[in-house]
Design a protein around this motif. Structure first.
Motif, PDB file in Angstrom:
ATOM      1  N   VAL A  19       2.965 -59.883 -47.586  1.00  0.00           N
ATOM      2  CA  VAL A  19       3.766 -59.006 -47.830  1.00  0.00           C
ATOM      3  C   VAL A  19       3.561 -58.075 -46.166  1.00  0.00           C
ATOM      4  CG1 VAL A  19       3.927 -56.776 -48.853  1.00  0.00           C
ATOM      5  CG2 VAL A  19       3.418 -58.751 -50.328  1.00  0.00           C
ATOM      6  N   ILE A  20       4.793 -57.802 -45.785  1.00  0.00           N
ATOM      7  CA  ILE A  20       4.513 -57.031 -44.351  1.00  0.00           C
ATOM      8  C   ILE A  20       5.336 -55.546 -44.489  1.00  0.00           C
ATOM      9  CG2 ILE A  20       4.015 -59.134 -42.933  1.00  0.00           C
ATOM     10  CD1 ILE A  20       6.664 -58.756 -41.859  1.00  0.00           C
ATOM     11  N   ALA A  21       4.730 -54.686 -43.682  1.00  0.00           N
ATOM     12  CA  ALA A  21       5.478 -53.228 -43.705  1.00  0.00           C
ATOM     13  C   ALA A  21       6.396 -53.317 -42.389  1.00  0.00           C
ATOM     14  CB  ALA A  21       4.417 -52.227 -43.402  1.00  0.00           C
ATOM     15  N   CYS A  22       7.684 -52.893 -42.469  1.00  0.00           N
ATOM     16  CA  CYS A  22       8.446 -53.012 -41.435  1.00  0.00           C
ATOM     17  C   CYS A  22       9.172 -51.592 -41.361  1.00  0.00           C
ATOM     18  CB  CYS A  22       9.547 -53.940 -41.615  1.00  0.00           C
ATOM     19  SG  CYS A  22       8.999 -55.714 -41.408  1.00  0.00           S
ATOM     20  N   ALA A  23       9.602 -51.329 -40.108  1.00  0.00           N
ATOM     21  CA  ALA A  23      10.279 -50.088 -39.775  1.00  0.00           C
ATOM     22  C   ALA A  23      11.548 -50.337 -39.191  1.00  0.00           C
ATOM     23  CB  ALA A  23       9.509 -49.071 -39.252  1.00  0.00           C
ATOM     24  N   SER A  24      12.654 -49.836 -39.531  1.00  0.00           N
ATOM     25  CA  SER A  24      13.946 -50.049 -38.824  1.00  0.00           C
ATOM     26  C   SER A  24      14.918 -49.097 -38.835  1.00  0.00           C
ATOM     27  CB  SER A  24      14.722 -50.995 -39.840  1.00  0.00           C
ATOM     28  OG  SER A  24      13.986 -52.260 -40.072  1.00  0.00           O
ATOM     29  N   LEU A  25      15.951 -49.021 -37.848  1.00  0.00           N
ATOM     30  CA  LEU A  25      16.778 -47.846 -37.737  1.00  0.00           C
ATOM     31  C   LEU A  25      18.082 -48.429 -37.736  1.00  0.00           C
ATOM     32  CD1 LEU A  25      15.406 -46.092 -34.577  1.00  0.00           C
ATOM     33  CD2 LEU A  25      15.962 -45.265 -36.505  1.00  0.00           C
ATOM     34  N   GLU A  60       7.264 -44.221 -35.394  1.00  0.00           N
ATOM     35  CA  GLU A  60       7.295 -44.756 -34.002  1.00  0.00           C
ATOM     36  C   GLU A  60       7.387 -46.349 -33.899  1.00  0.00           C
ATOM     37  OE1 GLU A  60       2.857 -44.038 -33.611  1.00  0.00           O
ATOM     38  OE2 GLU A  60       3.162 -41.912 -33.243  1.00  0.00           O
ATOM     39  N   ALA A  61       7.014 -46.967 -34.902  1.00  0.00           N
ATOM     40  CA  ALA A  61       7.560 -48.524 -35.084  1.00  0.00           C
ATOM     41  C   ALA A  61       8.990 -48.517 -34.948  1.00  0.00           C
ATOM     42  CB  ALA A  61       6.976 -49.054 -36.177  1.00  0.00           C
ATOM     43  N   ALA A  62       9.637 -47.792 -35.717  1.00  0.00           N
ATOM     44  CA  ALA A  62      11.110 -48.134 -35.780  1.00  0.00           C
ATOM     45  C   ALA A  62      11.652 -47.670 -34.206  1.00  0.00           C
ATOM     46  CB  ALA A  62      11.876 -47.144 -36.538  1.00  0.00           C
ATOM     47  N   LYS A  63      11.076 -46.616 -33.717  1.00  0.00           N
ATOM     48  CA  LYS A  63      11.599 -46.505 -32.205  1.00  0.00           C
ATOM     49  C   LYS A  63      11.277 -47.327 -31.048  1.00  0.00           C
ATOM     50  CE  LYS A  63      11.764 -41.390 -32.729  1.00  0.00           C
ATOM     51  NZ  LYS A  63      11.331 -39.985 -32.592  1.00  0.00           N
ATOM     52  N   ARG A  64       9.975 -47.969 -31.431  1.00  0.00           N
ATOM     53  CA  ARG A  64       9.654 -48.858 -30.489  1.00  0.00           C
ATOM     54  C   ARG A  64      10.186 -50.154 -30.701  1.00  0.00           C
ATOM     55  NH1 ARG A  64       6.704 -53.001 -31.967  1.00  0.00           N
ATOM     56  NH2 ARG A  64       5.702 -51.990 -33.677  1.00  0.00           N
ATOM     57  N   GLU A  65      10.712 -50.531 -31.963  1.00  0.00           N
ATOM     58  CA  GLU A  65      11.418 -51.891 -32.062  1.00  0.00           C
ATOM     59  C   GLU A  65      12.797 -51.698 -31.642  1.00  0.00           C
ATOM     60  OE1 GLU A  65      10.844 -54.838 -33.163  1.00  0.00           O
ATOM     61  OE2 GLU A  65       8.675 -54.486 -33.718  1.00  0.00           O
ATOM     62  N   LEU A  66      13.495 -50.462 -31.709  1.00  0.00           N
ATOM     63  CA  LEU A  66      14.880 -50.366 -31.125  1.00  0.00           C
ATOM     64  C   LEU A  66      14.813 -50.432 -29.647  1.00  0.00           C
ATOM     65  CD1 LEU A  66      17.772 -49.441 -31.554  1.00  0.00           C
ATOM     66  CD2 LEU A  66      16.992 -46.986 -30.925  1.00  0.00           C
ATOM     67  N   TYR A  67      13.857 -49.887 -28.913  1.00  0.00           N
ATOM     68  CA  TYR A  67      13.712 -49.867 -27.546  1.00  0.00           C
ATOM     69  C   TYR A  67      13.385 -51.389 -27.091  1.00  0.00           C
ATOM     70  CZ  TYR A  67      12.247 -48.903 -22.574  1.00  0.00           C
ATOM     71  OH  TYR A  67      12.108 -48.902 -21.360  1.00  0.00           O
ATOM     72  N   GLU A  68      12.566 -51.980 -27.574  1.00  0.00           N
ATOM     73  CA  GLU A  68      12.325 -53.343 -27.204  1.00  0.00           C
ATOM     74  C   GLU A  68      13.354 -54.349 -27.432  1.00  0.00           C
ATOM     75  OE1 GLU A  68       7.286 -53.406 -28.445  1.00  0.00           O
ATOM     76  OE2 GLU A  68       8.710 -54.635 -29.752  1.00  0.00           O
ATOM     77  N   GLU A  69      13.970 -54.194 -28.669  1.00  0.00           N
ATOM     78  CA  GLU A  69      15.122 -55.196 -28.788  1.00  0.00           C
ATOM     79  C   GLU A  69      16.380 -54.857 -28.090  1.00  0.00           C
ATOM     80  OE1 GLU A  69      13.607 -55.999 -33.571  1.00  0.00           O
ATOM     81  OE2 GLU A  69      15.515 -54.732 -33.082  1.00  0.00           O
ATOM     82  N   VAL A  70      16.979 -53.681 -27.920  1.00  0.00           N
ATOM     83  CA  VAL A  70      17.947 -53.289 -27.203  1.00  0.00           C
ATOM     84  C   VAL A  70      17.907 -52.306 -26.072  1.00  0.00           C
ATOM     85  CG1 VAL A  70      19.672 -54.263 -29.403  1.00  0.00           C
ATOM     86  CG2 VAL A  70      18.858 -51.753 -29.057  1.00  0.00           C
ATOM     87  N   GLY A  71      16.928 -51.779 -25.785  1.00  0.00           N
ATOM     88  CA  GLY A  71      16.747 -51.062 -24.816  1.00  0.00           C
ATOM     89  C   GLY A  71      17.149 -49.307 -25.052  1.00  0.00           C
TER      90      GLY A  71
END
Length: 159
Positions: A19-25, A60-71
């Protein structure tokens, strides 16, 4: 999945279900529609997100993932939903099995130029709220369809 906490755990426990916690936008623009990315691991369209690292806030995780994935850099974000259950049971192509609890935010306050992290993302495109691709990742399909339906209803109510 990018390197980090979950990948470190996988080295110890293998492919067993987690079970993992995720954050998305859900990135959107009222005129252009919704911005979706095409995953490199399975070729499916989805919103932007990933696992939450230890001591990291979901925002923070959602924002980080957005930046890492699509800049893109997200500004103000709003909680949309928490997705869990059967639709969030996912097998990665490498055999890793996860049950995701995904905190999904919406955002129309973003900046930057799209720059794909090619190891994770094959493409990134805008889709009209009423013209989505057919091959949407099941784990993200529910929130995407609900959000787009709400946006179409808002447009209809303004008329």
């Amino acid at each position: 999945m990018a390197e980090g906490y979950v990948m470190d755990l996988r080295k110890k426990i293998g492919h067993v279900p987690m079970v993992i916690a995720c954050a998305s936008l859900i990135i959107y623009d009222e005129n252009r529609g919704i911005l979706l990315q095409k995953r490199a691991d399975n070729g499916k369209w989805c919103y932007h997100g990933g696992s939450v690292e230890p001591n990291e806030k979901v925002e923070e995780a959602a924002k980080r993932e957005l930046y890492e994935e699509v800049g893109l850099k997200a500004g103000k974000i709003n909680l949309y939903t928490v997705a869990s259950g059967t639709e969030q049971h996912f097998f990665y192509p490498n055999g890793d099995e996860v049950h995701i609890v995904d905190t999904v935010f919406t955002c129309n306050d973003f900046s930057g130029e799209i720059l794909l992290e090619e190891s994770e993302v094959l493409d990134c495109q805008w889709f009209a709220f009423d013209n989505l691709p057919e091959d949407i990742l099941i784990a993200t399909r529910g929130p995407i369809l609900s959000f787009c339906k709400e946006m179409l209803q808002k447009k209809a109510d303004r008329k």
